[in-house]
Design an enzyme around this catalytic site. Structure first.
Site, mmCIF file in Angstrom:
data_model
loop_
_atom_site.group_PDB
_atom_site.id
_atom_site.type_symbol
_atom_site.label_atom_id
_atom_site.label_comp_id
_atom_site.label_asym_id
_atom_site.label_seq_id
_atom_site.Cartn_x
_atom_site.Cartn_y
_atom_site.Cartn_z
ATOM 1 N N HIS A 1 0.847 -1.186 0.000
ATOM 2 C CA HIS A 1 0.000 0.000 0.000
ATOM 3 C C HIS A 1 0.888 1.242 0.000
ATOM 4 O O HIS A 1 2.101 1.148 0.219
ATOM 5 C CB HIS A 1 -0.941 0.012 1.216
ATOM 6 C CG HIS A 1 -0.228 -0.025 2.524
ATOM 7 N ND1 HIS A 1 -0.155 -1.158 3.310
ATOM 8 C CD2 HIS A 1 0.473 0.921 3.170
ATOM 9 C CE1 HIS A 1 0.557 -0.897 4.381
ATOM 10 N NE2 HIS A 1 0.950 0.353 4.332
HETATM 11 C C1 T46 Z 1 2.847 0.861 6.892
HETATM 12 C C2 T46 Z 1 3.602 -0.393 7.094
HETATM 13 C C3 T46 Z 1 5.092 -0.162 7.218
HETATM 14 C C4 T46 Z 1 -4.640 -0.379 13.099
HETATM 15 O O1 T46 Z 1 -5.791 -0.576 13.544
HETATM 16 N N1 T46 Z 1 -3.887 0.641 13.603
HETATM 17 C C5 T46 Z 1 -2.618 0.894 13.159
HETATM 18 O O2 T46 Z 1 -1.982 1.841 13.654
HETATM 19 C C6 T46 Z 1 -2.090 0.061 12.134
HETATM 20 C C7 T46 Z 1 -0.677 0.326 11.592
HETATM 21 C C8 T46 Z 1 -2.852 -0.945 11.627
HETATM 22 N N2 T46 Z 1 -4.105 -1.163 12.119
HETATM 23 C C9 T46 Z 1 -4.898 -2.292 11.594
HETATM 24 C C10 T46 Z 1 -5.282 -2.204 10.126
HETATM 25 C C11 T46 Z 1 -5.326 -3.648 9.708
HETATM 26 O O3 T46 Z 1 -6.600 -4.185 10.012
HETATM 27 O O4 T46 Z 1 -4.085 -3.458 11.709
HETATM 28 C C12 T46 Z 1 -4.302 -4.320 10.620
HETATM 29 C C13 T46 Z 1 -2.995 -4.615 9.913
HETATM 30 O O5 T46 Z 1 -2.542 -3.441 9.233
HETATM 31 P P1 T46 Z 1 -1.857 -3.492 7.785
HETATM 32 O O6 T46 Z 1 -2.380 -4.629 7.017
HETATM 33 O O7 T46 Z 1 -1.978 -2.126 7.172
HETATM 34 O O8 T46 Z 1 -0.326 -3.779 8.183
HETATM 35 P P2 T46 Z 1 0.964 -3.757 7.274
HETATM 36 O O9 T46 Z 1 2.024 -4.435 8.057
HETATM 37 O O10 T46 Z 1 0.692 -4.238 5.901
HETATM 38 O O11 T46 Z 1 1.322 -2.169 7.139
HETATM 39 C C14 T46 Z 1 1.750 -1.419 8.270
HETATM 40 C C15 T46 Z 1 1.019 -0.076 8.342
HETATM 41 O O12 T46 Z 1 -0.388 -0.288 8.291
HETATM 42 C C16 T46 Z 1 1.400 0.869 7.249
HETATM 43 O O13 T46 Z 1 0.966 2.178 7.567
HETATM 44 O O14 T46 Z 1 3.342 1.818 6.309
HETATM 45 O O15 T46 Z 1 3.149 -1.185 8.195
#
Ligand code: T46
Length: 137
Positions: free
Chosen positions: A53
């Site tokens: 993303h």
């Molecule tokens: C990024 C990379 C480096 C939350 O509720 N609060 C939060 O602060 C975050 C970061 C995530 N979430 C929830 C959203 C999703 O349901 O946690 C779940 C997993 O998040 P995501 O799939 O976006 O995780 P990554 O590891 O793909 O990405 C993360 C960050 O979301 C993103 O901002 O830059 O790490």
């Protein structure tokens, strides 16, 4: 003029001593923005990749405080990647960059300092939509 690298690493001051390590991220030092949220990614299996993303506005500093991970950044034209494996280096990741995380070591702990609270509306999770976004802005 040389094209600036997508990989912006900052030095994190090391204040450890004979008792062990101590790394400092503070405003005026390694942190170029006031922090409004901190999260950490851990327990990700080596076979799993994350990210896929971009953000519209968010600025972040990523520090791998244990183990290692490879981060790749894509600005719509170029892709560059870096292995983070030290708490003495942070990777600044600004808006408009598609990010992917690969090759997690089993002990990886990636700490991320962010300049805004979590907001799903700030994410672009579709790669084609991201490419249209960067080419129209
Ligand atoms: C990024 C990379 C480096 C939350 O509720 N609060 C939060 O602060 C975050 C970061 C995530 N979430 C929830 C959203 C999703 O349901 O946690 C779940 C997993 O998040 P995501 O799939 O976006 O995780 P990554 O590891 O793909 O990405 C993360 C960050 O979301 C993103 O901002 O830059 O790490």
């Amino acid at each position: 003029m040389a094209t600036p690298s997508l990989i912006q690493l900052v030095d994190i001051p090391q204040r450890g001593d004979a008792r062990g390590g101590l790394s400092v991220a503070e405003i005026g030092g390694a942190l170029p923005f006031p922090v409004r949220r901190v999260y950490w990614i851990h327990g990700t299996a080596p076979s799993v990749s994350r990210g896929f993303h971009a953000h519209k506005k968010l600025h972040q500093l990523c520090v791998c405080v244990a183990g290692s991970v490879r981060l790749s950044l894509f600005d719509g034209r170029r892709e560059e990647s870096v292995v983070l494996d030290s708490s003495a280096k942070g990777l600044l990741v600004g808006p408009g960059l598609w990010r992917e995380m690969h090759d997690f070591s089993p002990d990886c702990v990636l700490v991320v300092f962010a300049d805004a609270e979590y907001d799903e509306a700030d994410y672009i999770r579709d790669r084609d939509q991201f490419i249209s976004h960067v080419h129209s802005s």
